[in-house]
Design an enzyme around this catalytic site. Structure first.
Site, PDB file in Angstrom:
ATOM      1  N   LYS A  56      -4.843  53.281 -33.283  1.00 51.77           N
ATOM      2  CA  LYS A  56      -5.236  54.517 -33.974  1.00 51.77           C
ATOM      3  C   LYS A  56      -5.753  54.192 -35.376  1.00 51.77           C
ATOM      4  CE  LYS A  56      -2.468  57.488 -31.141  1.00 51.77           C
ATOM      5  NZ  LYS A  56      -1.134  57.652 -30.636  1.00 51.77           N
ATOM      6  N   GLN A  99       4.207  59.496 -33.165  1.00 46.65           N
ATOM      7  CA  GLN A  99       4.059  58.692 -31.951  1.00 46.65           C
ATOM      8  C   GLN A  99       5.278  58.882 -31.047  1.00 46.65           C
ATOM      9  OE1 GLN A  99       1.230  56.755 -31.222  1.00 46.65           O
ATOM     10  NE2 GLN A  99       2.197  56.624 -29.214  1.00 46.65           N
ATOM     11  N   ASP A 133      -2.455  66.516 -32.147  1.00 48.48           N
ATOM     12  CA  ASP A 133      -2.115  66.253 -30.740  1.00 48.48           C
ATOM     13  C   ASP A 133      -2.089  67.563 -29.949  1.00 48.48           C
ATOM     14  OD1 ASP A 133      -1.834  63.623 -29.968  1.00 48.48           O
ATOM     15  OD2 ASP A 133       0.212  63.416 -30.735  1.00 48.48           O
TER      16      ASP A 133
END
Ligand code: NDP
Length: 284
Positions: free
Chosen positions: A53, A97, A120
């Site tokens: 990322k 995460q 997300d």
């Protein structure tokens, strides 16, 4: 023989487009879009994802911060960090995460992310917005699938779309996005009876189960579009999808490979979400 949908190339094209937009934002707003990634603990797979990322951000000019916390971090400490990032003017997107260490409740943590920074799209507010079709944030994998369909000229409207898998991060939002594009959508799961009878009716088949090569060529319709979200290891330890590529390729008109299909798109959609969040915040 199916045409292969090249997710790697498509993601590279999108990264280039994003990099150009980042330059425009920098010129107009005096700063780049910013993404904060929180990693708790030392799960090896998560470490790779987080490194990727940061690398993707660097390549596109997006400012990124990786917050690494020890595995024994408490819920209060993690929430305090999320809240600090919620208020950080240089940060447009925040992701935590997953999976988190077992003592941390991911739902509680995600519920603390500011909805306009939830890149997300896992916050219940954003999940609800997807349901009603009025959304800013889209979960990266289903969004990546829609982008592939669009860039390969696949018309969804009026098509029989079958989604195999009903997880909150892939199957369910995928079904909603196909529905919003006027597909006639059927969702299958572990209790579905006669799965092959359903999948054989699909003009567009999206499979997100997590079982190596479970969808075989005899389960799909001639000329269908097959999108394989699965990421598994086969008996030889080789990366493979939920679809048996060799037999499906013979019948489909378009098919995604694994690796090189949906995976790279998931990665790039996070950047796209961050860019969109920045544009909304900066009124660009
Ligand atoms: P989950 O385990 O959360 O969900 C799996 C779904 O598959 C469930 O809805 C389950 O049904 C259904 N299922 C299980 N067995 C069967 C069966 N025999 N027939 C039909 N349906 C079945 O997985 P995710 O959605 O998180 O991920 C799915 C796959 O996609 C995994 O391989 C994962 O690694 C991969 N993935 C890939 C990404 C990418 O970027 N390429 C991103 C995210 C995931 P039920 O609800 O009844 O249990």
């Amino acid at each position: 023989m199916a045409k292969i949908i090249d997710g790697k190339q498509t993601a590279a094209d999108i990264r280039r487009e994003i990099a150009e937009e980042v330059e425009t934002i920098k010129a107009k707003a005096g700063r780049a879009p910013g993404l904060a990634v929180i990693l708790v603990g030392d799960d090896p797979a998560s470490q790779v994802y987080v490194r990727n990322k940061a690398k993707d951000c660097e390549e596109t000019g997006i400012y990124s911060v990786v917050e690494r916390l020890p595995a024994e971090t408490t819920e209060e400490e993690l929430i305090a960090l999320v809240k600090k990032l919620n208020g950080d003017e240089l940060i447009d997107g925040i992701i935590v995460q997953l999976p988190l260490p077992k003592h941390l409740n991911s739902e509680v943590i995600i519920n603390n992310i500011a909805v306009d920074k939830d890149v997300d799209a896992f916050h219940p507010y954003n999940v609800g917005k997807i349901m009603i079709g009025d959304y800013n944030m889209l979960p990266c994998t289903p969004a990546g699938v829609m982008e592939l369909l669009s860039r390969y000229g696949v018309e969804v409207s009026g098509k029989n779309c079958v989604v195999v898998g009903r997880s909150n991060i892939v199957g369910k939002p995928q079904a909603m996005l196909l529905l919003h594009k006027n597909g006639t959508v059927t969702v299958c799961h572990s209790r579905t009876k006669e799965l092959a009878e359903v999948t054989k009716k699909a003009d567009i088949l999206v499979v997100a189960v997590g079982k190596a090569k479970m969808i075989t060529g005899d389960m799909i319709k001639e000329g269908s579009v097959v999108i394989d979200v699965g990421m598994n290891r086969d008996a030889d330890g080789k990366l493979c999808g939920d679809c048996d590529f060799d037999s499906c390729e013979k019948k489909a008109s378009l098919i995604t490979p694994v690796p090189g299909g949906v995976g790279p798109m998931t990665r790039v959609m996070l950047l796209k979400n961050t860019l969109s969040a920045a544009k909304r915040k900066l009124n660009i």
